[in-house]
Design an enzyme around this catalytic site. Structure first.
Site, PDB file in Angstrom:
ATOM      1  N   VAL A   1     -48.015  -7.702  61.454  1.00 47.43           N
ATOM      2  CA  VAL A   1     -48.707  -7.582  60.168  1.00 47.43           C
ATOM      3  C   VAL A   1     -49.376  -6.216  60.130  1.00 47.43           C
ATOM      4  O   VAL A   1     -50.052  -5.815  61.071  1.00 47.43           O
ATOM      5  CB  VAL A   1     -49.759  -8.701  59.986  1.00 47.43           C
ATOM      6  CG1 VAL A   1     -50.588  -8.440  58.730  1.00 47.43           C
ATOM      7  CG2 VAL A   1     -49.081 -10.057  59.901  1.00 47.43           C
TER       8      VAL A   1
ATOM      9  N   GLY B   1     -53.626  -3.416  62.214  1.00 44.87           N
ATOM     10  CA  GLY B   1     -52.384  -4.165  62.343  1.00 44.87           C
ATOM     11  C   GLY B   1     -52.497  -5.159  63.482  1.00 44.87           C
ATOM     12  O   GLY B   1     -53.446  -5.098  64.271  1.00 44.87           O
ATOM     13  N   LYS B   2     -51.588  -6.057  63.581  1.00 45.59           N
ATOM     14  CA  LYS B   2     -51.574  -7.000  64.714  1.00 45.59           C
ATOM     15  C   LYS B   2     -50.220  -7.688  64.709  1.00 45.59           C
ATOM     16  O   LYS B   2     -49.596  -7.837  63.664  1.00 45.59           O
ATOM     17  CB  LYS B   2     -52.673  -8.059  64.546  1.00 45.59           C
ATOM     18  CG  LYS B   2     -53.091  -8.712  65.836  1.00 45.59           C
ATOM     19  CD  LYS B   2     -54.192  -7.926  66.501  1.00 45.59           C
ATOM     20  CE  LYS B   2     -54.697  -8.601  67.756  1.00 45.59           C
ATOM     21  NZ  LYS B   2     -55.904  -7.951  68.266  1.00 45.59           N
ATOM     22  N   GLY B   3     -49.780  -8.127  65.863  1.00 44.39           N
ATOM     23  CA  GLY B   3     -48.489  -8.817  65.891  1.00 44.39           C
ATOM     24  C   GLY B   3     -48.277  -9.496  67.217  1.00 44.39           C
ATOM     25  O   GLY B   3     -49.180  -9.529  68.056  1.00 44.39           O
TER      26      GLY B   3
ATOM     27  N   ASP C   1     -52.983  -7.337  73.994  1.00 45.32           N
ATOM     28  CA  ASP C   1     -53.924  -8.376  73.549  1.00 45.32           C
ATOM     29  C   ASP C   1     -53.610  -9.591  74.428  1.00 45.32           C
ATOM     30  O   ASP C   1     -53.015  -9.434  75.504  1.00 45.32           O
ATOM     31  CB  ASP C   1     -53.717  -8.659  72.040  1.00 45.32           C
ATOM     32  CG  ASP C   1     -54.808  -9.567  71.469  1.00 45.32           C
ATOM     33  OD1 ASP C   1     -55.958  -9.129  71.377  1.00 45.32           O
ATOM     34  OD2 ASP C   1     -54.515 -10.732  71.134  1.00 45.32           O
TER      35      ASP C   1
END
Ligand code: NAD
Length: 526
Positions: free
Chosen positions: A147, A192-194, A233
């Protein structure tokens, strides 16, 4: 579920497009809930309606699939079945022929049969460690996400999470959090992150490598040092970052100088010194500042920590070095306590350096008492550091906490209901978007070092981090106190809103003011 703000609806209607307002109606989701603080702060500062629209949904939501091949597994036989194979002679496989996995299964390597002596019956064989059924491997498909929430301040930036409970909704929350956090850290990035929906501990290292490579293969055109920069993460680490870097640059000549496509790398391949400990270090600096503002000694303060992965273990070690005392730890597989203090460095060795600890858990640590997961939250302490997953401090947990301060190492650990309980009980909070911003701050230092092909010393990284995080935290505390001032190193003028706020709202005000400046000064592309 948040209440819709009238100002937003009015703006949607003025577009003369009746469906637009409907399109934006959030479902009752984690993301919708997480935006409550955003909307409150947006109201407080009178955020431009178009900026509010830009920020209340992500720019892009990428969902895709990663396929890979997994090897055979040796699955431990149920106790009742083992008796049927009492006469089965032992097989002998070279010890490097299989990988013990967290759930008791063994992952079989491709060339495992070389040099093996096998006695199998009905697909069952006996090894020194137990009796196993061979189950065939095959091809699997995993759901993957990235995202990209907002890039007003710079390239999208945010971690990759490999975990069984991820979803688009969760990544929307975490990506937006990164937009706020990069603004608070004042680094030139967006959010952002995913990640991938999977249990990484259920795969061998070779399989994890293949999965990571395939993930980057699919994402290659959407990321880059000036586009979107992943980092570790939950469930990912420097090893995963190295595989992603290889996939990004392999066979692409000009990309070899683009090490900044991922941060959190090993220092030998362009990582920054101090990055591994940076998030925990930032948590510790915030706590140190909280104590300094109150003229109270951190030395001797007792803390509990939930999550003993990267953030939790580093925060515990650093706080211990600062003289605080770790009295309880909880992770996904156990909880331990010792009122006289747990040796954080020794516990880190037990969890992270012990090849037999397949769950990488504090469970079974001999130098502390095992306690129930519910008792963990009631351990007598001064500081509580949630450093695991989101939503762990619920309303009922908040009612039982003994701590005077909650420092959010994890992203979103405190529910909306728990926030109210903490406030009612006078328990103070260092919100995640500043408390755990040390990781992205040092990721930025890594990115700069990569661009300049430099390597800074750990002392330089830490001294920059300490100044950055404490000064940004001071601005937040000034906003909370409604006291605009220019301190020795920080300047909160232009950020206060004319009334006192809680720290979570104050942190969001700082983030929005810094993001807003880009839209107000640069305008909108048409
Ligand atoms: P990690 O994978 O290294 O460790 C996660 C820890 O949480 C493990 O100890 C695990 O056992 C524990 N855990 C998982 N489920 C749990 C449960 N139900 N109850 C109790 N403990 C549980 O992850 P990490 O990198 O340390 O990240 C931890 C948190 O910090 C996450 O919320 C992450 O988003 C946030 N964070 C991480 C970084 C970073 O640099 N790694 C930066 C900012 C924020």
């Amino acid at each position: 579920m948040r209440n819709r703000k009238p100002s937003v609806i009015v703006v949607a209607m003025t577009t003369n497009n009746a469906t637009l307002a409907h399109d934006r109606e959030p479902e009752s989701t984690l993301f919708g809930e997480s935006l409550q603080v955003f909307h409150r702060a947006a109201d407080l500062i009178g955020l431009h309606p178009r900026i509010r629209l830009e920020l209340e949904q992500p720019d892009y939501e990428h969902i895709f699939y990663v396929t890979t091949q997994v090897g055979d597994r040796l699955v431990p036989l149920e106790a009742a079945e083992v008796a049927n194979f009492a006469d089965l002679p032992s097989s002998s496989l070279p010890t490097n022929a299989f990988t013990p996995l967290f759930d008791g299964k063994l992952g079989v390597k491709q060339d495992a049969l070389r040099g093996a002596t096998i006695h199998a019956r009905d697909g069952v064989l006996r090894l020194a460690s137990g009796v196993y059924r061979v189950t065939p491997g095959g091809h699997i498909r995993l759901k993957a996400y990235r995202v990209q929430h907002n890039q007003a301040r710079g390239p999208y930036k945010g971690g990759l999470r490999f975990h069984k409970d991820v979803s688009l909704d969760l990544f929307n929350v975490l990506a937006a959090e990164m937009t706020w956090k990069t603004a608070i850290a004042d680094v030139p990035f967006g959010g952002g992150k995913g990640g991938i929906r999977m249990e990484p501990r259920a795969f061998t290292k070779d399989e994890l490598e293949a999965i990571s490579l395939r993930y980057m293969y699919k994402l290659k055109q959407l990321v880059g040092p000036n586009l979107d920069i992943p980092a570790p993460d939950v469930g990912t680490n420097a090893e995963v970052m190295a595989w992603l870097l290889r996939q990004y640059s392999d066979g692409e000549r000009e990309r070899h100088a683009m090490r900044g496509v991922v941060t959190g790398k090993d220092v030998r391949i362009g990582g920054s010194k101090g990055r591994v400990r940076a998030t925990g270090q930032g948590v510790a600096y915030c706590i140190e500042e909280w104590y300094a503002r109150r003229n109270k000694p951190l030395k001797g303060a007792r803390f509990i920590v939930q999550g003993y992965g990267n953030v939790g273990s580093c925060a515990a070690e650093i706080l211990t070095e600062m003289g605080a005392v770790c009295v309880a730890v909880q992770d996904a597989d156990g909880s331990i306590a010792d009122p006289n203090g747990i040796n954080a460095a020794k516990l880190s060795d037990y969890v992270h350096q012990n090849a037999n600890n397949l769950k990488r858990s504090v469970h079974g640590y001999a130098d502390a008492q095992a306690i129930s997961s519910s008792d963990f939250w009631e351990v007598d302490c001064d500081i509580c550091i949630p450093a695991a997953l989101g939503g762990s401090i619920t309303g009922s947990v908040a009612e039982r906490l003994k701590a005077k301060l909650v420092a959010e190492g994890a992203n979103g650990p405190t529910t909306v209901e728990a926030d109210l309980v903490l406030e009612k009980r006078g328990i103070e909070l260092i919100p995640d978007i500043i408390a755990n911003a040390g990781g992205v701050t040092v990721s930025y230092y890594e990115w700069i070092q990569n661009k300049r092909m430099e390597q800074w010393t750990e002392a330089e990284v830490n001294s920059r981090l300490e100044r950055a995080i404490k000064n940004n935290y001071r601005v937040i505390l000034d906003i909370a106190d409604d006291t605009a001032r220019k301190g020795e190193e920080h300047d909160s003028r232009g950020f206060t809103v004319g009334k006192k706020l809680n720290t979570r709202a104050a942190a969001m005000v700082l983030a929005l003011r810094r993001i807003e400046a880009h839209y107000l000064l640069e305008g909108f592309s048409q």
